[in-house]
Enzyme design. Structure first.
Site, mmCIF file in Angstrom:
data_model
loop_
_atom_site.group_PDB
_atom_site.id
_atom_site.type_symbol
_atom_site.label_atom_id
_atom_site.label_comp_id
_atom_site.label_asym_id
_atom_site.label_seq_id
_atom_site.Cartn_x
_atom_site.Cartn_y
_atom_site.Cartn_z
ATOM 1 N N SER A 141 16.862 -43.035 -60.132
ATOM 2 C CA SER A 141 15.798 -43.974 -60.531
ATOM 3 C C SER A 141 15.914 -45.248 -59.711
ATOM 4 C CB SER A 141 15.949 -44.324 -62.014
ATOM 5 O OG SER A 141 15.087 -45.385 -62.361
ATOM 6 N N TYR A 155 21.689 -46.786 -68.613
ATOM 7 C CA TYR A 155 20.683 -46.096 -67.794
ATOM 8 C C TYR A 155 20.858 -46.428 -66.308
ATOM 9 C CZ TYR A 155 16.310 -43.930 -66.376
ATOM 10 O OH TYR A 155 15.385 -43.125 -65.760
HETATM 11 N N1 LIG Z 1 9.019 -41.296 -65.795
HETATM 12 C C1 LIG Z 1 9.588 -42.334 -65.211
HETATM 13 O O1 LIG Z 1 9.015 -43.453 -65.199
HETATM 14 C C2 LIG Z 1 10.932 -42.173 -64.535
HETATM 15 C C3 LIG Z 1 11.334 -43.151 -63.629
HETATM 16 C C4 LIG Z 1 12.562 -43.019 -62.981
HETATM 17 C C5 LIG Z 1 13.349 -41.919 -63.212
HETATM 18 N N2 LIG Z 1 12.940 -40.970 -64.112
HETATM 19 C C6 LIG Z 1 13.841 -39.825 -64.336
HETATM 20 O O2 LIG Z 1 13.118 -38.636 -64.144
HETATM 21 C C7 LIG Z 1 13.749 -37.570 -64.847
HETATM 22 C C8 LIG Z 1 12.684 -36.749 -65.570
HETATM 23 O O3 LIG Z 1 12.070 -37.546 -66.556
HETATM 24 P P1 LIG Z 1 10.507 -37.460 -66.855
HETATM 25 O O4 LIG Z 1 9.933 -38.758 -66.478
HETATM 26 O O5 LIG Z 1 9.928 -36.222 -66.312
HETATM 27 O O6 LIG Z 1 10.562 -37.437 -68.468
HETATM 28 P P2 LIG Z 1 9.971 -36.381 -69.533
HETATM 29 O O7 LIG Z 1 8.550 -36.044 -69.209
HETATM 30 O O8 LIG Z 1 10.267 -36.979 -70.865
HETATM 31 O O9 LIG Z 1 10.863 -35.069 -69.297
HETATM 32 C C9 LIG Z 1 12.236 -35.098 -69.596
HETATM 33 C C10 LIG Z 1 12.816 -33.684 -69.527
HETATM 34 O O10 LIG Z 1 14.225 -33.754 -69.817
HETATM 35 C C11 LIG Z 1 14.546 -32.747 -70.770
HETATM 36 N N3 LIG Z 1 15.682 -33.140 -71.626
HETATM 37 C C12 LIG Z 1 15.825 -34.289 -72.344
HETATM 38 N N4 LIG Z 1 16.958 -34.247 -73.063
HETATM 39 C C13 LIG Z 1 17.559 -33.054 -72.793
HETATM 40 C C14 LIG Z 1 18.744 -32.410 -73.244
HETATM 41 N N5 LIG Z 1 19.550 -32.969 -74.162
HETATM 42 N N6 LIG Z 1 19.043 -31.182 -72.757
HETATM 43 C C15 LIG Z 1 18.233 -30.573 -71.855
HETATM 44 N N7 LIG Z 1 17.093 -31.126 -71.389
HETATM 45 C C16 LIG Z 1 16.754 -32.344 -71.868
HETATM 46 C C17 LIG Z 1 13.259 -32.603 -71.603
HETATM 47 O O11 LIG Z 1 13.192 -31.294 -72.180
HETATM 48 P P3 LIG Z 1 13.419 -30.903 -73.715
HETATM 49 O O12 LIG Z 1 13.020 -32.087 -74.557
HETATM 50 O O13 LIG Z 1 12.554 -29.701 -73.901
HETATM 51 O O14 LIG Z 1 14.883 -30.581 -73.802
HETATM 52 C C18 LIG Z 1 12.190 -32.748 -70.525
HETATM 53 O O15 LIG Z 1 11.949 -31.496 -69.915
HETATM 54 C C19 LIG Z 1 14.781 -38.231 -65.769
HETATM 55 O O16 LIG Z 1 16.072 -38.050 -65.238
HETATM 56 C C20 LIG Z 1 14.398 -39.708 -65.745
HETATM 57 O O17 LIG Z 1 15.512 -40.544 -65.970
HETATM 58 C C21 LIG Z 1 11.763 -41.075 -64.765
#
Ligand SMILES: NC(=O)c1ccc[n+]([C@@H]2O[C@H](COP(=O)([O-])OP(=O)(O)OC[C@H]3O[C@@H](n4cnc5c(N)ncnc54)[C@H](OP(=O)(O)O)[C@@H]3O)[C@@H](O)[C@H]2O)c1
Length: 271
Positions: A141, A155
């Site tokens: 991130s 984080y």
């Molecule tokens: N969106 C942003 O603004 C942003 C910015 C910077 C970095 N990121 C990073 O991008 C990555 C993906 O996030 P996203 O934005 O796509 O969020 P998201 O739409 O909420 O998706 C998160 C995913 O992580 C899985 N997950 C959460 N807890 C888990 C657990 N205990 N075991 C297994 N899987 C788990 C969820 O699946 P289940 O709930 O089905 O388990 C879901 O598939 C993350 O690492 C996040 O830190 C996001």
């Protein structure tokens, strides 16, 4: 189909993970999808099999569990498949401050966002070395570049750690000539379910439109970077500008801005 390369994608039930699955499948890769919500993984797998005629595997697993990584790898082995590309993407934000969050929640957070990705890399590397091919994307991130936030303390720490870890794995693999590339993808605000999952949707929606990216171009940047062998990539012009700013702004000023801004996102009401 069983001869296609296979990408293992964690957190594939939503957001960036589902987009990684779509983009790898569109390139003709088979995909192994893991997260906790199996119904979503199965629906995505059916969609991709029909659209791209590729093979899929779905594995429901909670990465907070100590046995999580081994269970995923055992299921792949039983299916006779090995990992050509690993996308360590699963993640979430833990609302509140470090002081008022239980150790149980912090420990689960560290496992899902830091220990499990590193364990997965460690355990798929020997096979990649043997087959002389491996592509690893660790979704970090922009927060890994920023000064520490007042609240949601770990984080930025785990994301900064993932960036350094990716650089080091990449350097080690290059030095050994293994044809293994490792990339840290550092998105900024991206339209996924992330902010719904951590209860910061209202605050996030107040951020201007220009700061947001869609999942498509973020994932495209990650796949392009790992293909080229670039150890770190910040997707999008705005995020690139912000990443550069974090290096140019004097540290006390950076910390003051972060303290003021992070309060909007990480503190509970009344804090
Ligand atoms: N969106 C942003 O603004 C942003 C910015 C910077 C970095 N990121 C990073 O991008 C990555 C993906 O996030 P996203 O934005 O796509 O969020 P998201 O739409 O909420 O998706 C998160 C995913 O992580 C899985 N997950 C959460 N807890 C888990 C657990 N205990 N075991 C297994 N899987 C788990 C969820 O699946 P289940 O709930 O089905 O388990 C879901 O598939 C993350 O690492 C996040 O830190 C996001």
């Amino acid at each position: 189909m069983a001869n296609n390369r296979l990408a293992l994608i964690t957190g594939a039930s939503a957001g960036l993970g589902a987009e990684f699955a779509r983009q790898y499948a569109a390139k003709g890769w088979d995909v192994a999808l893991t997260a906790r919500r199996l119904d979503r993984l199965d629906a995505l797998a059916r969609e991709l099999e029909e659209k791209h005629k590729i093979a899929t595997i779905t594995i429901s697993q909670d990465l907070a569990l100590v046995k999580g990584v081994d269970t995923i790898l055992r299921e792949l082995k039983e299916a006779g498949r090995y990992v050509d590309a690993l996308v360590n993407n699963a993640g979430y934000g833990l609302p509140g401050t470090f002081f008022d969050t239980s150790w149980k929640d912090q420990a689960a957070f560290i496992r899902v966002l830091y220990t499990a990705p590193i364990e997965l890399v460690h355990k798929v590397l020997p096979g990649m070395v043997e087959r002389k091919f491996g592509r690893i994307i660790n979704v970090a991130s922009l927060a890994g570049y920023a000064p520490g936030a007042s609240g949601h303390t770990l984080y930025g720490s785990v994301k900064a750690g993932l960036i350094k870890f990716s650089e080091s794995v990449h350097a080690e693999a290059q030095a050994a000539g293994h044809n293994i590339h490792c990339t840290a993808l550092c998105p900024g605000f991206t339209r996924t379910e992330f902010h719904d999952a951590n209860g910061t949707r209202e605050a996030a929606d107040q951020s201007p439109d220009w700061i947001w990216m869609k999942a498509g171009p973020v994932v495209e940047a990650g796949i392009e970077a790992v293909t080229k062998g670039q150890p770190v990539v910040v997707p999008g012009a705005v995020n690139k500008g912000l990443a550069t700013l974090t290096k140019l702004v004097p540290e006390p000023l950076g910390r003051a801005v972060m303290k003021q801004q992070s309060k909007r996102f990480w503190m509970k009401d009344g804090d």
